[in-house]
Design an enzyme around this catalytic site. Structure first.
Site, PDB file in Angstrom:
ATOM      1  N   ARG A 111     -34.219 -36.287  26.833  1.00  0.00           N
ATOM      2  CA  ARG A 111     -33.374 -35.982  27.994  1.00  0.00           C
ATOM      3  C   ARG A 111     -34.065 -34.995  28.931  1.00  0.00           C
ATOM      4  NH1 ARG A 111     -28.525 -32.194  27.840  1.00  0.00           N
ATOM      5  NH2 ARG A 111     -27.569 -32.432  29.891  1.00  0.00           N
ATOM      6  N   HIS A 116     -34.873 -35.874  32.748  1.00  0.00           N
ATOM      7  CA  HIS A 116     -34.196 -35.155  33.822  1.00  0.00           C
ATOM      8  C   HIS A 116     -35.175 -34.419  34.724  1.00  0.00           C
ATOM      9  CE1 HIS A 116     -29.723 -35.200  32.514  1.00  0.00           C
ATOM     10  NE2 HIS A 116     -30.356 -36.286  32.100  1.00  0.00           N
ATOM     11  N   HIS A 125     -30.250 -44.509  24.893  1.00  0.00           N
ATOM     12  CA  HIS A 125     -29.013 -43.996  24.297  1.00  0.00           C
ATOM     13  C   HIS A 125     -28.842 -44.484  22.867  1.00  0.00           C
ATOM     14  CE1 HIS A 125     -26.979 -43.058  28.393  1.00  0.00           C
ATOM     15  NE2 HIS A 125     -27.488 -41.969  27.856  1.00  0.00           N
ATOM     16  N   ASP A 142     -22.467 -47.742  30.241  1.00  0.00           N
ATOM     17  CA  ASP A 142     -22.968 -48.558  29.119  1.00  0.00           C
ATOM     18  C   ASP A 142     -22.334 -49.949  29.175  1.00  0.00           C
ATOM     19  OD1 ASP A 142     -24.319 -46.281  27.941  1.00  0.00           O
ATOM     20  OD2 ASP A 142     -22.392 -45.631  27.157  1.00  0.00           O
TER      21      ASP A 142
END
Length: 286
Positions: free
Chosen positions: A34, A38, A173, A236
């Site tokens: 992440r 980011h 994910h 999702d």
């Protein structure tokens, strides 16, 4: 770059070995992915000036960028990397964040990503990307977009990605969790039967049962939607509802090798967005 390319490569290799120990001891694979995402995911292809275009410049280490709502919890990830930076100070922050992200994927059983290094760092907080460039998980979406698929395309098309790459990147994910204190998204729980005992800090909602394993379970579980303890956000669910996304989501649910190949290519592309390399051709460490 403060050192020659050969020395820098050796520093990168040393940093990677130290990262392996950090990641395995702290079970922090997902949050390091992440962090890398980011930092690079703020890129705006319509802006020509470096580092004002955003992207993989290390600017996330500065306020105000690290304080943006989408970056909640990432200061912890940067703290985890401090000992690595202290031991290998010549490695840029931009490289360190992307090296940690790729290494975390590989250690979790994911694909080996053909990364390049040599990124220069943004120098000051004035080089931070504006707030609002990263994906939101649920409505209300920026620009008053009515659907999650419109929002995903806004964000990822701005960076130069297509529908296949959006779906492949969404597959990350397959590991990690959403935490209540970091996310206001619907469906996120304080803990589930899969997260209540950790590893790491307990709690949150995961998208998959084995949320420290990188595989194609995300696509299988989002498609099935049969386990109330697994998270399925609007961004999702739309992967199996939108006609542009659905063929790739269906393919990845059936073919892990294809998912890995497409994910590795998209991850590499993401990791290089907005980056300025020295030398210009980059440095490979494999």
């Amino acid at each position: 770059m403060a050192v020659d390319a050969g020395t820098y490569k050796q520093e990168l290799l040393g940093a990677r070995e130290m990262l392996k120990d950090v990641i395995q001891s702290r079970s922090c694979n997902p949050i390091l992915v992440r962090l890398g995402w980011h930092d690079s995911g703020t890129y705006d292809a319509s802006v020509q000036e470096w580092p004002k275009a955003g992207g993989a410049t290390g600017s996330i280490r500065f306020s105000p960028e690290k304080d943006h709502g989408a970056n909640k919890g990432l200061e912890w990830a940067m703290d985890v990397l401090k000992p690595v930076k202290e031991k290998y100070p010549s490695v840029s922050y931009a490289d360190l964040f992307q090296l940690a992200s790729a290494t975390a994927v590989e250690l979790a059983g994911g694909p080996k990503i053909p990364m390049m290094y040599g990124r220069l760092d943004a120098a000051t907080p004035e080089d931070c990307a504006p707030d609002g460039n990263l994906p939101a998980a649920a409505a209300p979406f920026p620009k008053e977009r009515a659907t999650p698929q419109e929002h995903l395309r806004d964000v990822f098309y701005r960076m130069g990605f297509d529908d296949k790459e959006i779906v492949a990147l969404s597959g990350a994910h397959t590991f990690g969790r959403a935490k209540l204190e970091r996310s206001g998204a619907p469906g996120v729980k304080e803990a589930t039967k899969y997260t209540k005992d950790g590893p790491g800090i307990p709690g949150g909602s995961s998208w998959t049962r084995e949320w420290l394993k990188f595989d194609n379970s995300y696509f299988k579980d989002v498609k099935a939607k049969t386990d109330e303890d697994l998270l399925v956000l609007p961004t999702d669910a739309c992967l199996f509802e939108d006609e542009g996304f659905k063929p790739f989501a269906e393919l990845y649910a059936e073919d892990q090798d294809k998912f890995f190949a497409d994910y590795a290519a998209a991850h590499k592309k993401l990791s290089e967005l907005g980056a300025k390399f020295e030398p210009a051709e980059g440095i490979a460490i494999e």
